[in-house]
Design a protein around this motif. Structure first.
Motif: not given
Length: 364
Positions: A179, A182, A200, A204, A208, A215, A302
């Motif tokens: 995270r 990220y 994102c 996202g 994650l 990724q 997130s």
């Protein structure tokens, strides 16, 4: 395989991105070994990856020597640098050798700085194993250590010869570290790419959760964005590269206040800093409030910080940390502010007293 070139004339270098690359790294590294033993400096968290890399080099006919340094921001110190340089000299590292940095951003910064000063400059290779290092710190040549006065205040620009990125190593990364990395991915959308920020928002959660395609896309897109900016302004002389510091002035102050003790990861501090930069931009009448809330909402979903919750330091104390920021020039500290998502700019007219008032008014 994706290859992104960081275009710096004679010092240009490739960033190779491919799942499973670590086990095949020998073919990429053997030409740099010059028939000599290759020294790998790894942090204490990457034992299995170190074994994989050593096996890959052995298979390519390259002998290796492993040096382990501790993980965590506290390792970026004078004491760690001295120990590392002494060990590298004991191992007979020559100016033409390439030292391999295996691990997160901390070991990359430390090894890069050691390479910059050892025998007046050795080569080095970045093999980043965290998302944050893969999308940000392994590319661009910023190396250094921390000082009591603040983060990364002692260092040098020293470009690697090669960056090898294997997204598969992220499978062993703790969720919190993933995270934190990220946050730096999100940063590229906020700087000048609103479509990527939209990506994102849509992808996202999958990234994650370990979705490999997400990724790989995020890493390749982020590296390409950083390579473009570094090629345009390697040493932050024109202000273009400064855009990469979005959230960092606030974030570094939070890290300094935390004492680099691991309670606040760099990416977490950057996340909080980006949310603060957008809210301060709203305060200044520069940015629509809905954009700032959209940024904060994505950070919250997130599981990243979106402000100062849990921070007890006063605004003036945090500003005092900012006064030591290495980007200050002529007593003026430039801030990255925003006119909206994807519309970041450098503002050299920010009043630090107003920043302190803003921070005091932020929810805690």
């Amino acid at each position: 395989m994706t290859v992104v070139t960081v275009g710096l004339g004679e010092r240009s270098y490739p960033v190779v991105i491919e799942p499973g690359l670590l086990a095949r790294a020998g073919g990429h590294l053997a030409p740099l070994a010059r028939g000599r033993r290759m020294v790998i400096v790894a942090d204490g968290n990457v034992g299995p990856h170190l074994a994989t890399l050593q096996a890959a080099l052995s298979g390519a006919g390259v002998a290796t020597e492993a040096v382990t340094t501790r993980a965590g921001e506290g390792a970026k110190s004078w004491a760690s640098l001295e120990r590392l340089c002494d060990r590298l000299l004991e191992l007979g590292v020559e100016r033409g050798d390439h030292i391999v940095a295996l691990g997160g951003g901390v070991v990359g910064d430390l090894v890069g700085f050691a390479a910059a000063i050892l025998k007046r400059s050795c080569g080095f290779v970045q093999v980043p194993t965290t998302l944050l290092a893969q999308v940000d710190s392994s590319v661009g040549g910023k190396t250094g250590i921390n000082a009591r006065a603040g983060k990364n205040l002692i260092g040098a620009f020293h470009q690697p010869a090669l960056v090898l990125i294997d997204p598969d190593v992220l499978d062993t990364l703790p969720p919190r570290e993933l995270r934190a990395g990220y946050a730096e991915v999100v940063k590229y959308g906020l700087i000048d790419d609103p479509d990527f920020f939209g990506w994102c928002e849509a992808n996202g959660a999958a990234l994650l959760a370990g979705d490999k395609a997400a990724q790989v896309h995020a890493i390749a897109h982020s590296v390409a964005a950083k390579a473009r900016i570094v090629a345009a302004d390697e040493r932050e002389t024109t202000g273009v590269r400064a855009l990469l510091n979005l959230g960092h002035t606030f974030g570094h102050a939070l890290e300094a206040e935390a004492g680099y003790d691991g309670s606040l990861l760099h990416g977490e501090a950057v996340a909080a800093g980006m949310a603060l930069a957008f809210r301060y931009s709203v305060r200044r009448g520069l940015c629509p409030a809905e954009d700032a809330e959209r940024v904060a909402a994505h950070l919250r979903v997130s599981d990243l910080p979106d402000g100062l919750r849990g921070v007890t330091a006063s605004g003036e104390r945090l500003v005092e940390h900012m006064r030591h920021d290495k980007k200050a020039s002529g007593g003026v500290l430039p801030f990255l502010l925003a006119r909206g998502i994807g519309r970041t700019f450098l503002d050299r007219s920010v009043d630090l007293a107003d920043i302190a008032r803003f921070l005091d008014e932020e929810p805690r």
